[in-house]
Design a protein around this motif. Structure first.
Motif, PDB file in Angstrom:
ATOM      1  N   VAL A  17      18.809  18.762   5.679  1.00 29.79           N
ATOM      2  CA  VAL A  17      18.642  17.353   6.032  1.00 29.79           C
ATOM      3  C   VAL A  17      19.695  16.934   7.059  1.00 29.79           C
ATOM      4  CG1 VAL A  17      18.723  14.993   5.141  1.00 29.79           C
ATOM      5  CG2 VAL A  17      17.500  16.766   3.873  1.00 29.79           C
ATOM      6  N   ALA A  18      20.909  17.444   6.938  1.00 29.59           N
ATOM      7  CA  ALA A  18      21.959  17.118   7.916  1.00 29.59           C
ATOM      8  C   ALA A  18      21.557  17.583   9.313  1.00 29.59           C
ATOM      9  CB  ALA A  18      23.285  17.755   7.501  1.00 29.59           C
ATOM     10  N   VAL A  19      20.971  18.767   9.408  1.00 27.76           N
ATOM     11  CA  VAL A  19      20.492  19.260  10.713  1.00 27.76           C
ATOM     12  C   VAL A  19      19.332  18.405  11.198  1.00 27.76           C
ATOM     13  CG1 VAL A  19      19.439  21.217  11.909  1.00 27.76           C
ATOM     14  CG2 VAL A  19      21.317  21.603  10.309  1.00 27.76           C
ATOM     15  N   LEU A  20      18.461  17.984  10.289  1.00 25.90           N
ATOM     16  CA  LEU A  20      17.346  17.117  10.680  1.00 25.90           C
ATOM     17  C   LEU A  20      17.828  15.760  11.183  1.00 25.90           C
ATOM     18  CD1 LEU A  20      14.754  17.921   7.854  1.00 25.90           C
ATOM     19  CD2 LEU A  20      14.729  18.695  10.239  1.00 25.90           C
ATOM     20  N   VAL A  21      18.912  15.260  10.627  1.00 24.69           N
ATOM     21  CA  VAL A  21      19.511  14.023  11.143  1.00 24.69           C
ATOM     22  C   VAL A  21      19.975  14.240  12.578  1.00 24.69           C
ATOM     23  CG1 VAL A  21      21.494  12.459  10.917  1.00 24.69           C
ATOM     24  CG2 VAL A  21      20.143  13.070   8.901  1.00 24.69           C
ATOM     25  N   GLY A  22      20.583  15.395  12.837  1.00 23.27           N
ATOM     26  CA  GLY A  22      21.009  15.720  14.203  1.00 23.27           C
ATOM     27  C   GLY A  22      19.823  15.797  15.155  1.00 23.27           C
ATOM     28  N   ILE A  23      18.742  16.411  14.713  1.00 15.87           N
ATOM     29  CA  ILE A  23      17.539  16.486  15.556  1.00 15.87           C
ATOM     30  C   ILE A  23      16.984  15.091  15.809  1.00 15.87           C
ATOM     31  CG2 ILE A  23      15.136  17.284  15.592  1.00 15.87           C
ATOM     32  CD1 ILE A  23      16.137  19.818  14.105  1.00 15.87           C
ATOM     33  N   SER A  24      17.003  14.245  14.790  1.00 17.43           N
ATOM     34  CA  SER A  24      16.546  12.865  14.969  1.00 17.43           C
ATOM     35  C   SER A  24      17.385  12.136  16.005  1.00 17.43           C
ATOM     36  CB  SER A  24      16.599  12.109  13.642  1.00 17.43           C
ATOM     37  OG  SER A  24      15.747  12.682  12.707  1.00 17.43           O
ATOM     38  N   MET A  25      18.693  12.320  15.946  1.00 17.36           N
ATOM     39  CA  MET A  25      19.576  11.681  16.933  1.00 17.36           C
ATOM     40  C   MET A  25      19.305  12.224  18.334  1.00 17.36           C
ATOM     41  SD  MET A  25      21.114   9.347  15.377  1.00 17.36           S
ATOM     42  CE  MET A  25      22.126   8.855  16.744  1.00 17.36           C
ATOM     43  N   ALA A  26      19.006  13.515  18.419  1.00 15.39           N
ATOM     44  CA  ALA A  26      18.669  14.107  19.715  1.00 15.39           C
ATOM     45  C   ALA A  26      17.391  13.491  20.260  1.00 15.39           C
ATOM     46  CB  ALA A  26      18.528  15.623  19.586  1.00 15.39           C
ATOM     47  N   LEU A  27      16.405  13.299  19.411  1.00 11.49           N
ATOM     48  CA  LEU A  27      15.145  12.689  19.860  1.00 11.49           C
ATOM     49  C   LEU A  27      15.324  11.232  20.256  1.00 11.49           C
ATOM     50  CD1 LEU A  27      12.662  14.264  17.293  1.00 11.49           C
ATOM     51  CD2 LEU A  27      12.909  14.815  19.730  1.00 11.49           C
ATOM     52  N   ILE A  28      16.193  10.523  19.555  1.00 17.16           N
ATOM     53  CA  ILE A  28      16.458   9.123  19.891  1.00 17.16           C
ATOM     54  C   ILE A  28      17.114   9.014  21.262  1.00 17.16           C
ATOM     55  CG2 ILE A  28      17.911   7.134  19.271  1.00 17.16           C
ATOM     56  CD1 ILE A  28      17.333   7.886  16.320  1.00 17.16           C
ATOM     57  N   THR A  29      18.029   9.941  21.563  1.00 12.45           N
ATOM     58  CA  THR A  29      18.762   9.882  22.839  1.00 12.45           C
ATOM     59  C   THR A  29      18.083  10.680  23.958  1.00 12.45           C
ATOM     60  OG1 THR A  29      20.171  11.693  22.074  1.00 12.45           O
ATOM     61  CG2 THR A  29      20.985   9.450  21.718  1.00 12.45           C
ATOM     62  N   LEU A  30      16.943  11.302  23.681  1.00  7.61           N
ATOM     63  CA  LEU A  30      16.218  12.089  24.681  1.00  7.61           C
ATOM     64  C   LEU A  30      15.894  11.298  25.953  1.00  7.61           C
ATOM     65  CD1 LEU A  30      14.754  14.713  25.501  1.00  7.61           C
ATOM     66  CD2 LEU A  30      12.734  13.831  24.299  1.00  7.61           C
ATOM     67  N   PRO A  31      15.450  10.031  25.883  1.00  7.65           N
ATOM     68  CA  PRO A  31      15.147   9.293  27.116  1.00  7.65           C
ATOM     69  C   PRO A  31      16.354   9.082  28.038  1.00  7.65           C
ATOM     70  CG  PRO A  31      14.168   8.191  25.222  1.00  7.65           C
ATOM     71  CD  PRO A  31      15.057   9.282  24.707  1.00  7.65           C
ATOM     72  N   LEU A  32      17.559   9.252  27.503  1.00  9.36           N
ATOM     73  CA  LEU A  32      18.760   9.036  28.308  1.00  9.36           C
ATOM     74  C   LEU A  32      19.180  10.273  29.090  1.00  9.36           C
ATOM     75  CD1 LEU A  32      20.818   7.048  25.651  1.00  9.36           C
ATOM     76  CD2 LEU A  32      19.407   6.125  27.510  1.00  9.36           C
ATOM     77  N   GLY A  33      18.571  11.414  28.813  1.00  6.39           N
ATOM     78  CA  GLY A  33      18.896  12.636  29.541  1.00  6.39           C
ATOM     79  C   GLY A  33      19.309  13.751  28.595  1.00  6.39           C
ATOM     80  N   SER A  34      19.538  14.917  29.202  1.00  9.53           N
ATOM     81  CA  SER A  34      19.829  16.089  28.376  1.00  9.53           C
ATOM     82  C   SER A  34      21.249  16.082  27.800  1.00  9.53           C
ATOM     83  CB  SER A  34      19.586  17.376  29.172  1.00  9.53           C
ATOM     84  OG  SER A  34      20.409  17.394  30.316  1.00  9.53           O
ATOM     85  N   VAL A  35      22.219  15.562  28.547  1.00  8.42           N
ATOM     86  CA  VAL A  35      23.594  15.520  28.028  1.00  8.42           C
ATOM     87  C   VAL A  35      23.694  14.540  26.857  1.00  8.42           C
ATOM     88  CG1 VAL A  35      25.997  14.958  28.578  1.00  8.42           C
ATOM     89  CG2 VAL A  35      24.639  16.309  30.173  1.00  8.42           C
ATOM     90  N   PRO A  36      23.170  13.306  26.980  1.00 10.60           N
ATOM     91  CA  PRO A  36      23.202  12.418  25.810  1.00 10.60           C
ATOM     92  C   PRO A  36      22.396  12.978  24.630  1.00 10.60           C
ATOM     93  CG  PRO A  36      22.817  11.137  27.775  1.00 10.60           C
ATOM     94  CD  PRO A  36      22.726  12.585  28.169  1.00 10.60           C
TER      95      PRO A  36
END
Length: 147
Positions: A17-36
């Protein structure tokens, strides 16, 4: 007599679940670019892992004439008999049979527990409830130190 020590670690599924939270945060920040996105993944995973680790860091020890459970340190002279609770009894004692004055170190992912009466007349705490994966060993350790 060997002192008793147990760490109530979080189950493996919580780390997933902790890794899934990280993936969720990555998807949330995806529109801002690859570094964010990468930053969001790392930060989200790290924060979730810290939360899981801190919740799973509770320790129970019987050492030096005392029962140490989490932040509590109780001299064994102040304790009565330790009662081993199976999964059904443990569930009852942490729900409808629970006393609000009791000291409870419980983890819902650990099905068994030990309930130890507090015999100190100056202590308003009626009992100590401890989730443990090895209730018989914990009860035996408390009894051995008491005698």
């Amino acid at each position: 007599m060997q002192p008793y020590e147990e760490r109530l670690t979080a189950p493996r599924s919580w780390w997933v679940v902790a890794v899934l939270v990280g993936i969720s945060m990555a998807l949330i920040t995806l529109p801002l670019g690859s570094v964010p996105m990468l930053t969001g993944f790392v930060a989200g995973t790290a924060l979730a892992a810290i939360a899981v680790s801190s919740y799973g860091s509770a320790r129970i020890r019987v050492v030096g004439g005392a029962l140490v459970a989490g932040d509590a340190r109780i001299p064994v002279e102040a304790l009565g008999e330790a009662r081993v609770l199976d999964a059904e009894e443990a569930r009852a004692w942490r729900t409808h049979k629970a006393d609000v004055r009791a000291f409870m170190l419980l983890r819902g992912y650990v099905p068994t527990a030990v309930r130890i009466e507090v015999t100190d007349p100056d202590d308003p705490t009626p009992y100590v409830y401890l989730s443990t994966r090895h209730p018989e060993k914990l009860a035996a350790a408390v009894a051995a130190v008491r005698s």
